[in-house]
Design a protein around this motif. Structure first.
Motif, PDB file in Angstrom:
ATOM      1  N   LEU A 141       0.812  -1.206   0.000  1.00  0.00           N
ATOM      2  CA  LEU A 141       0.000   0.000   0.000  1.00  0.00           C
ATOM      3  C   LEU A 141       0.856   1.271   0.000  1.00  0.00           C
ATOM      4  O   LEU A 141       0.557   2.232  -0.708  1.00  0.00           O
ATOM      5  CB  LEU A 141      -0.940  -0.001   1.205  1.00  0.00           C
ATOM      6  N   TYR A 142       1.921   1.261   0.807  1.00  0.00           N
ATOM      7  CA  TYR A 142       2.744   2.474   0.896  1.00  0.00           C
ATOM      8  C   TYR A 142       3.317   2.861  -0.461  1.00  0.00           C
ATOM      9  O   TYR A 142       3.203   4.023  -0.882  1.00  0.00           O
ATOM     10  CB  TYR A 142       3.888   2.282   1.902  1.00  0.00           C
ATOM     11  N   PHE A 143       3.933   1.928  -1.153  1.00  0.00           N
ATOM     12  CA  PHE A 143       4.578   2.262  -2.421  1.00  0.00           C
ATOM     13  C   PHE A 143       3.561   2.592  -3.511  1.00  0.00           C
ATOM     14  O   PHE A 143       3.827   3.434  -4.376  1.00  0.00           O
ATOM     15  CB  PHE A 143       5.501   1.125  -2.871  1.00  0.00           C
ATOM     16  N   ILE A 144       2.400   1.952  -3.498  1.00  0.00           N
ATOM     17  CA  ILE A 144       1.364   2.280  -4.483  1.00  0.00           C
ATOM     18  C   ILE A 144       0.867   3.707  -4.261  1.00  0.00           C
ATOM     19  O   ILE A 144       0.802   4.524  -5.191  1.00  0.00           O
ATOM     20  CB  ILE A 144       0.194   1.284  -4.402  1.00  0.00           C
ATOM     21  N   PHE A 145       0.516   4.033  -3.019  1.00  0.00           N
ATOM     22  CA  PHE A 145       0.032   5.380  -2.706  1.00  0.00           C
ATOM     23  C   PHE A 145       1.108   6.436  -2.978  1.00  0.00           C
ATOM     24  O   PHE A 145       0.825   7.490  -3.560  1.00  0.00           O
ATOM     25  CB  PHE A 145      -0.404   5.462  -1.240  1.00  0.00           C
ATOM     26  N   LEU A 202      -3.811  10.500  -1.933  1.00  0.00           N
ATOM     27  CA  LEU A 202      -2.945   9.331  -2.121  1.00  0.00           C
ATOM     28  C   LEU A 202      -1.745   9.402  -1.186  1.00  0.00           C
ATOM     29  O   LEU A 202      -1.352   8.390  -0.584  1.00  0.00           O
ATOM     30  CB  LEU A 202      -2.487   9.246  -3.573  1.00  0.00           C
ATOM     31  N   LEU A 203      -1.159  10.604  -1.062  1.00  0.00           N
ATOM     32  CA  LEU A 203      -0.020  10.751  -0.149  1.00  0.00           C
ATOM     33  C   LEU A 203      -0.454  10.569   1.300  1.00  0.00           C
ATOM     34  O   LEU A 203       0.299  10.030   2.119  1.00  0.00           O
ATOM     35  CB  LEU A 203       0.638  12.131  -0.337  1.00  0.00           C
ATOM     36  N   PHE A 204      -1.654  11.016   1.623  1.00  0.00           N
ATOM     37  CA  PHE A 204      -2.179  10.799   2.972  1.00  0.00           C
ATOM     38  C   PHE A 204      -2.354   9.303   3.227  1.00  0.00           C
ATOM     39  O   PHE A 204      -2.094   8.811   4.321  1.00  0.00           O
ATOM     40  CB  PHE A 204      -3.517  11.525   3.143  1.00  0.00           C
ATOM     41  N   GLY A 205      -2.770   8.577   2.176  1.00  0.00           N
ATOM     42  CA  GLY A 205      -2.859   7.123   2.279  1.00  0.00           C
ATOM     43  C   GLY A 205      -1.496   6.509   2.542  1.00  0.00           C
ATOM     44  O   GLY A 205      -1.371   5.555   3.320  1.00  0.00           O
ATOM     45  N   ALA A 206      -0.446   7.059   1.906  1.00  0.00           N
ATOM     46  CA  ALA A 206       0.922   6.569   2.126  1.00  0.00           C
ATOM     47  C   ALA A 206       1.360   6.819   3.564  1.00  0.00           C
ATOM     48  O   ALA A 206       2.002   5.963   4.188  1.00  0.00           O
ATOM     49  CB  ALA A 206       1.889   7.251   1.156  1.00  0.00           C
ATOM     50  N   VAL A 207       1.004   7.987   4.092  1.00  0.00           N
ATOM     51  CA  VAL A 207       1.352   8.316   5.482  1.00  0.00           C
ATOM     52  C   VAL A 207       0.677   7.344   6.440  1.00  0.00           C
ATOM     53  O   VAL A 207       1.309   6.811   7.364  1.00  0.00           O
ATOM     54  CB  VAL A 207       0.941   9.775   5.809  1.00  0.00           C
ATOM     55  N   LEU A 208      -0.611   7.095   6.225  1.00  0.00           N
ATOM     56  CA  LEU A 208      -1.340   6.161   7.088  1.00  0.00           C
ATOM     57  C   LEU A 208      -0.786   4.742   6.954  1.00  0.00           C
ATOM     58  O   LEU A 208      -0.668   4.020   7.954  1.00  0.00           O
ATOM     59  CB  LEU A 208      -2.824   6.174   6.735  1.00  0.00           C
TER      60      LEU A 208
END
Length: 304
Positions: free
Chosen positions: A77-81, A153-159
Motif C-alpha cells: 500500500l505504501y509504495f502504491i500510494f 494518495l499521499l495521505f494514504g501513504a502516510v497512514l
C-alpha cells in the motif's frame, strides 16, 4: 537498546542514499519499474539465503495475520500510494506529507500499543518534522498546486507507513526481524511484478522486461536499492521496531532527509542553501531529543 539505536541510524543512512540512486534509475525506468525490479532483486537474494540454509524462514498459520498486515502496509500500500501520489503533486508537497509519518506513528502507537511519549518527546518529534517541512516549503518555486487526489494518495501513504510501524511492532512478538523482512520482499516482488507487466503490456514493450532491467547505468543502482536498501534497510527498520517504541524508531526516518541532502551536495554536486542547514539542524536536534528523552524515561522506570 544500543543496538536498536544503531539500527535506526543505519536504516536512516541507507534510505537517505535511495533518493540519489532512484533519481539515476528513473531516467530510464518508470517508477513502477524501479519498484518492481527493486523488490525482485531483494526477494531473489533472500530466497537464495533461505535455499542455502543461511537463514531459516518459518511459516506459522496461527501467526500469519500480523505478518500479512506488515506486508500489506509496507511495501504494497505504501509504495502504491506514494508512487501515484508523487506523480500528481510537486515533490516539495509530497515531502511535507511524508514528513508527517512520525506524528501519525506517535498518535497510533499511543492509541493501539499504549506507548505514550512524554511531553518533551512530542515536542522534539514535532521539531524534527518541522525541519523537513521547512526545507520543503523553501524549495517550492511556485504556489501549492493543491491536487486533491494527489494529497489523498499521499495521505494514504502516510497512514500505511504509520500502520506498518504498528504492525511490525506487533509482528515482532512472534517473528524474527529477518523473517518479517523476507515476507515483505516476497509480497513486494509478486505484487509489483504483476503491476509492472500490465504497464509494459499496455505500452507494447513487454518483451523489453529483461533488457530494461540490465540497461547500462541501471543495474548497479538497482542492486543498491534491492540488496542494501530493501533487505538491509528494512531489516534494520524491523529490528529497531522490535526493540524500541514505535514513535522512537520512526523518528530516525527523518535523518534520511539530512543524509539525502548531504549525498546530493557531495556526490551530485547539488547546491546547499541556508534553509538546508537550518532545517537539518532542526531535524538532528529533534531526533537526538526524542532518543534522549526515551532513555531518561527508561531510567526513571527502572529506578522506581
Amino acid at each position: 537498546m544500543k543496538k536498536a539505536h544503531i539500527a535506526g541510524i543505519l536504516f536512516s543512512f541507507i534510505f537517505g542514499f535511495t533518493f540519489m540512486f532512484s533519481k539515476i534509475v528513473l531516467e530510464i525506468l518508470t517508477p513502477i519499474g524501479l519498484i518492481a525490479y527493486r523488490f525482485l532483486i531483494a526477494f531473489i537474494a533472500f530466497e537464495l539465503l533461505r535455499l542455502f540454509k543461511v537463514i531459516k524462514i518459518r511459516f506459522q498459520k496461527n501467526h500469519i495475520i500480523p505478518i500479512f498486515l506488515v506486508a500489506l502496509f509496507q511495501p504494497i500500500l505504501y509504495f502504491i500510494f506514494e508512487t501515484y501520489g508523487i506523480s500528481l503533486i510537486q515533490s516539495g508537497e509530497a515531502g511535507m506529507m511524508i514528513a508527517l509519518i512520525p506524528i501519525f506513528v506517535t498518535i497510533m502507537s499511543t492509541i493501539i500499543l499504549k506507548e505514550r511519549p512524554s511531553f518533551f518527546q512530542v515536542f522534539f518529534i514535532i521539531l524534527s518534522v518541522s525541519g523537513i517541512i521547512f526545507i520543503q516549503l523553501m524549495k517550492l518555486d511556485q504556489e501549492l498546486e493543491g491536487n486533491f487526489l494527489g494529497f489523498m494518495l499521499l495521505f494514504g501513504a502516510v497512514l500505511a507507513a504509520a500502520c506498518f510501524n504498528i504492525a511490525s511492532r506487533k509482528a515482532s512478538q512472534s517473528w524474527k526481524p529477518y523473517e518479517v523482512t523476507y515476507y515483505m520482499m516476497m509480497s513486494g516482488a509478486i505484487i509489483f511484478q504483476f503491476i509492472y507487466l500490465i504497464e509494459l503490456s499496455n505500452e507494447g514493450i513487454i518483451g523489453q522486461y529483461f533488457t530494461l532491467m540490465f540497461s547500462p547505468g541501471v543495474i548497479l543502482p538497482l542492486l543498491y536499492l534491492g540488496l542494501v536498501a530493501s533487505i538491509g534497510g528494512f531489516f534494520f527498520v524491523n529490528y529497531a521496531l522490535s526493540k524500541l517504541p514505535a514513535h522512537v524508531s520512526s523518528i530516525y526516518t527523518n535523518l534520511s532527509t539530512v543524509v539525502a541532502i548531504l549525498a546530493g551536495a557531495i556526490i551530485l554536486k547539488e547546491k546547499m542553501y541556508y534553509y538546508h542547514y537550518i532545517g537539518s539542524a532542526m531535524i538532528l536536534i529533534g531526533v537526538y531529543g526524542t532518543v534522549l528523552m526515551n532513555q531518561i524515561n527508561r531510567r526513571r522506570i527502572i529506578t522506581k
